[in-house]
Structure formats: C-alpha cells, structure tokens
Enzyme design. Structure first.
Site, PDB file in Angstrom:
ATOM      1  N   THR A 404       0.852  -1.196   0.000  1.00  0.00           N
ATOM      2  CA  THR A 404       0.000   0.000   0.000  1.00  0.00           C
ATOM      3  C   THR A 404       0.881   1.237   0.000  1.00  0.00           C
ATOM      4  OG1 THR A 404      -1.680  -1.211   1.207  1.00  0.00           O
ATOM      5  CG2 THR A 404      -1.870   1.168   1.303  1.00  0.00           C
ATOM      6  N   ASP A 445      -9.041  -9.436   2.098  1.00  0.00           N
ATOM      7  CA  ASP A 445      -9.441  -8.527   3.179  1.00  0.00           C
ATOM      8  C   ASP A 445     -10.849  -8.853   3.674  1.00  0.00           C
ATOM      9  OD1 ASP A 445      -7.142  -7.098   3.469  1.00  0.00           O
ATOM     10  OD2 ASP A 445      -7.869  -5.236   2.582  1.00  0.00           O
ATOM     11  N   GLY A 492      -1.690  -2.065   6.542  1.00  0.00           N
ATOM     12  CA  GLY A 492      -2.761  -2.989   6.919  1.00  0.00           C
ATOM     13  C   GLY A 492      -3.594  -2.402   8.037  1.00  0.00           C
TER      14      GLY A 492
HETATM   15  O1  DON Z   1      -7.309  -2.067   2.618  1.00  0.00           O
HETATM   16  C1  DON Z   1      -6.610  -2.452   3.551  1.00  0.00           C
HETATM   17  O2  DON Z   1      -6.816  -2.157   4.702  1.00  0.00           O
HETATM   18  C2  DON Z   1      -5.397  -3.303   3.270  1.00  0.00           C
HETATM   19  N1  DON Z   1      -5.585  -4.065   2.061  1.00  0.00           N
HETATM   20  C3  DON Z   1      -4.176  -2.422   3.208  1.00  0.00           C
HETATM   21  C4  DON Z   1      -2.921  -3.256   3.072  1.00  0.00           C
HETATM   22  C5  DON Z   1      -1.709  -2.516   3.466  1.00  0.00           C
HETATM   23  O3  DON Z   1      -1.752  -1.411   3.952  1.00  0.00           O
HETATM   24  C6  DON Z   1      -0.428  -3.205   3.272  1.00  0.00           C
HETATM   25  N2  DON Z   1       0.638  -2.296   3.659  1.00  0.00           N
HETATM   26  N3  DON Z   1       1.647  -2.023   3.844  1.00  0.00           N
END
Ligand code: DON
Length: 585
Positions: A404, A445, A492
């Site tokens: 992300t 998710d 995440g």
């Molecule tokens: O939408 C979400 O919350 C996750 N799919 C985000 C994943 C994420 O931030 C991975 N990061 N470093």
C-alpha cells in the site's frame, strides 16, 4: 541521472533551475523532542511556499511536482504520481488495485471522497476462502493466484477524479509514466529487498522475467528497469480513456490471467470489469478539539476507527502527557474499544447496515471512554451498542492482516488530495498481466469465515461486495474550516494506529509532520499493545505492563506522508521507515 533531471527531461521543464524552496514561518510546529524519537531520522520537515507532493518514492513525488509546476491541479498531480508509483513501487499499488481518495476543493470549501475499492466478482460466494474441510484456507495459499483478485478500481478512480477536478488534458498526465516505463528507472534498495524476500513472485513467469535474473536473483540496485508492456497499456489508456482498461484487450488479458492460474484460478469475467463503478461517498468527519478530522467511510473502517480513537481520547490531556507510556496507555485503550466496534460493525455499507452515526456519536463515545481506567488495561474490549443501529444479524469478523502507498498533495490554489492506494499485500496476488501490471489480492481482506456463532459476519464475501479496508486517507480542517493537515499511511490494520498517532503528534503535541511521522508506533488492535521495537517506545513497556498490558515489541513499517498548511506555507514529512520524499516549491 538525478531524479529531477529525469523527470524534467521527460516533460521538457527545467526543474533544476527552479528557485530553492522558501522557508515557511512555522513557529507553531516543532521537531520531535529528543526523548520521543526512536526512529533514526536525520531529516527535517520540507518547507514550500504553495505546492507540495509527498509520496513513497522520490521519482513519483518529483513527477507529481512537475505536473503541479506545469499548471496541473492536485488531482492531475495525483494521476501522474499514481501511475509512476505503479512503475517504481510495483509492490504497493497500481492500476491492478484499488484506492480511496479525499479531495479538498479550496474555492468551494468542499470535501469529496471517492471509493475506488476492488469488488468481488459476480461469481463470488461466502465460502470462497474455505478449504474442502470447511475451515479457512491458510492465508498465503488464498493470496497467491487468481482467487484473491478483486475487480480493480484504481483506473476508474483516476478517471473519475480527473473528470471532476482535473485541469490538464488526461493524455498529458501519462507522458512521464510512459517515458519511465519505456526508458526505465533505477531499481531502489527497498524494491530489491522486497523482491529478494518474496516467497512467491518468482513463480509467476511474467514477474520473474521482469524483476529477476535467470538464476532467480532480484535485479541489483540501480539496474535500469524497463517495462514496455506497461508502457503499451498506459498508451492505450492515455489515448482511449479508462474504457481501454475495463474492456477490450486489457480486460481480456486480466480475465485470462486470473482464470488461467494453474493452481488457484479466480473467476473475474469481462462483465465484472465492465460493471465496475467508482462511488462518491459522504466523508466521515469527527470534531477533535478545535479541528474537524475527515476521512473515508465504509467500506473502509479507517475514518470511523481513527475518529473513534480521537473521540475517546479527547477527554484526556494528551498535550500535558506528551509522548510516553501514559499517552500510550490511553491511546491503546481507545484503540481496543475502536477495534472491537470496527470488527463487529464495519463492512461494505452497500451490503450491511453500518451504524456510522451511532459509532461516532458524542454521547456514545463519552460512555465508552468511561471504560478507560487510569491504572488498568481492558485487555480485550467488547463491541458496544451504539445508538441509531439496526438490530444486527452480525457476528464479529475475524481480523488479520504489505502493498500500500499514501500520497498527499496540495496545489497552488490550496486544493488537496489524500490518496491511499493498494494492491493489498506486497506484490498483491503475485500475478502479472501481459499488460505489465500486478493484480491485487484485495479479496483476502474479507473475513475467510462467512459466519460465527451461527450468524453471518459483516465482512463476509458476497458477489459485488467490497472488502473492508483499514485505509485512512485523512484531511483535517482547522477551527475556521480551512485545510490544515493532509495525511495517511500504508500498514494494513495498523494504518489506523499510525494515522491516529500522527494526528495526535501534530494536533496535540505540536510536532511538524516529519517529526510526527518519525514518532514511534504505539497501538493496539484489541490484542496486545504493540510498541515499535528499537525506538523510545520500547522503553515504555514496563510502565504499560504494570497496568496490565500484554506488550509486544514489533517491527513496524508505517509510510506516513503528511502535509501541514501553516500561515507561512506548507510543511511536509515523509516516513523515515520507507524511501518516500516530500517535495515542493
Ligand atoms: O485495505 C486495507 O486495509 C489493506 N488491504 C491495506 C494493506 C496494506 O496497507 C499493506 N501495507 N503495507
């Protein structure tokens, strides 16, 4: 070649001749107090007079700034920055993924949020991630391949945002990305390390051909990495608009790639792609002290959880506490309460009733804040009973959760973009299309278990539904309703804690955004209290344990990218844990 030169030569601007950034009068913002910083960060906040881009990679940030200098709006700069991120930071985001965008229109004092989250295909069922024995499949087994791939939303989001707030022609926003994809960019240390450590990307033949040598070792740092297939996809999108992504050859390539995976095929169809829609949603805003903190509502849990945390800690004098175990106690207790509600109530509001108003109701939050004791931890919090909710058919969702990126932009007219963009885990589903981009694994998710205690979980898989997110792109308005902070992070479900920490750093502790990004992480996702190892926060463990916290020291890689608007100009900060940069003039 220096990055600015690379970008300048691409669009024909003499960026290197630009005047050095002016210093803003920022007496009200301070670098981090020595004791609070634990992250090695020699950098100072970046100051600019009127326009700024903060992004996870220097080439991407410089490319966005070039668009602003060419007269582009914040959204124009965002489109180019996102496309460049797809090339230079392929592990994190791109046209094969999804994103949430907040846009601040300075002239109209208007905030818009756009939901470009991936959707589950029409063929998806609640049992999608269960094995033959009815138990949830192991996480990585579900991630790698076609099954985890949701219908991408980022291309449609770029187009919708541009149609609403773009100033330069769509095609012109593709010039830098196409040149970079064709001519190549130097592989960064972070990209090489992630390629090296990835357990599955080498197994995808196209990704292996692009990113690895014959012997399976990742391309060395500094190698000029070219991606002609992606240049071709971008050329089609520049020429024809996003229909070139959601129909025709690119769409067919996505379908073939997803359904053709040898061991874990998915089920996206051409109809799913053609049906994808961006949704403009109501911003979720909460008052916090003299500010208004706004973000993305469902299907993201980001703004609700960050808003609850801030609402729950508002009665505590965090400014007097400063960064330390007392503040970590209060904030992590608030986070427990917020995560209990998030896990129970928040999912795609087009499918389940999410009591957003009740969850953020001042009376409800005051009552819940009463559960925060001075001297003892709640351990694990239970969800509350917010007002204005429909009696639920829901049971708590399970939660678990690196791909992300966050982009913050302010243009010369004071418009702003806060964009968090993702392909979910690093390199997504580890599935590369013939068109040169990686596909997301966003569908993991969703809760793998469709029900618990005989009741459906809010975040179960359903056809056409969007999986719950933790992404929390944020815009803060000051007491006069003016733009004050633009911020967000990857990470995440820890995103919620990273963003809350950063806002508290800026709003309560008067830190500049660089210092706030460098503050050690302290959070709880309604399990252990997580403190960032190797930082000053690790020294808070004993005091927290004395209050009953189960403390875990964890390595955290937030990617906070923030801009603060001050009377003297813009101040930007990029998380020292990644390779991002704030640039402006
Ligand atoms: O939408 C979400 O919350 C996750 N799919 C985000 C994943 C994420 O931030 C991975 N990061 N470093």
């Amino acid at each position: 070649m220096r990055i600015a030169t690379l970008v300048a030569s691409t669009i024909g601007l003499t960026l290197l001749a630009a005047a050095p950034p002016a210093r803003a009068q920022t007496a009200d913002l301070a670098p981090a107090p020595e004791a609070a910083t634990g992250v090695a960060d020699a950098r100072e906040a970046v100051r600019a007079e009127r326009r700024m881009v903060v992004a996870a990679n220097p080439i991407a940030a410089e490319s966005g700034l070039a668009i602003l200098r060419a007269g582009g709006s914040a959204v124009d700069a965002m489109v180019t920055t996102q496309l460049v991120l797809n090339i230079v930071e392929p592990q994190s985001s791109g046209i094969g993924g999804g994103a949430f965008l907040l846009h601040w229109d300075a002239a109209r004092s208007d905030l818009t949020t756009l939901d470009g989250r991936e959707t589950a295909p029409a063929a998806a069922t609640p049992e999608r991630f269960l094995g033959p024995d009815g138990a949830p499949r192991p996480f990585m087994e579900a991630v790698v391949g076609g099954l985890s791939v949701g219908v991408p939303g980022t291309p449609a989001l770029l187009a919708e945002a541009h149609a609403r707030h773009g100033r330069l022609p769509w095609e012109s926003l593709f010039t830098i990305p196409i040149r970079l994809a064709e001519d190549g960019f130097p592989v960064s240390e972070r990209l090489r390390a992630l390629l090296d450590g990835d357990p599955a990307l080498r197994d995808d033949p196209r990704a292996r051909a692009l990113y690895y040598g014959e012997d399976g070792s990742p391309l060395p740092v500094g190698t000029m990495l070219r991606n002609p297939a992606l240049a071709e996809t971008l050329r089609a999108m520049a020429r024809e608009g996003v229909s070139a992504f959601y129909s025709g050859a690119v769409a067919q390539d996505i379908v073939d790639t997803v359904t053709g995976h040898p061991t874990n095929p998915g089920d996206i169809t051409l109809e799913d792609l053609a049906a994808y829609r961006v949704v403009a949603r109501e911003p979720v805003c909460v008052p916090y002290r003299v500010y208004e903190v706004c973000g993305m509502g469902p299907p993201s849990s980001g703004a609700i959880a960050v808003g609850q945390i801030l609402g729950l800690v508002e009665g505590f004098d965090l400014a007097a506490m400063g960064p330390g175990p007392d503040a970590a106690h209060v904030v992590s207790e608030a986070s427990r309460l917020a995560f209990a509600d998030r896990n129970h109530y928040v999912a795609d509001s087009d499918f389940v009733s999410v009591p957003v108003r009740g969850l953020l109701d001042a009376g409800y939050l005051a009552e819940r804040a009463g559960l925060i004791a001075d001297d003892a931890s709640l351990g694990q919090a239970q969800p509350g009973e917010p007002p204005f909710r429909r009696e639920g058919r829901l049971a708590p969702s399970s939660d678990r959760s690196t791909g992300t990126s966050h982009v913050s932009i302010v243009d010369g007219d004071g418009n702003a973009v806060s964009l968090t963009t993702t392909i979910e885990s690093a390199f997504g589903a580890r599935l590369m299309t013939a068109g040169g981009f990686l596909l997301n694994n966003e569908l993991t998710d969703f809760s793998f278990r469709p029900e618990a205690d005989g009741r459906p979980v809010a975040n179960g898989v359903e056809a056409g539904k969007r999986p719950r997110s933790s992404m929390a792109p944020t815009i803060v308005l000051d007491a006069f309703g003016r733009l004050y902070v633009v911020a967000g992070s990857p990470g995440g479900s820890r995103i919620i804690g990273y963003v809350a920490k950063t806002l508290i750093g800026i709003l309560d502790w008067g830190l500049d955004p660089q210092a706030a990004a460098a503050l050690p992480a302290f959070l709880s996702r309604n399990g252990p209290t997580e403190l960032e190892e190797g930082t000053a926060a690790a020294d808070w463990a004993e005091a927290l344990e004395a209050r009953g916290h189960e403390v875990r020291l964890v390595e955290t890689t937030s990617g906070i990218h923030a801009i603060v608007v001050t009377p003297g100009g813009l101040v930007g900060g990029a998380d020292p844990r990644r390779e991002g940069l704030a640039v402006g003039d």
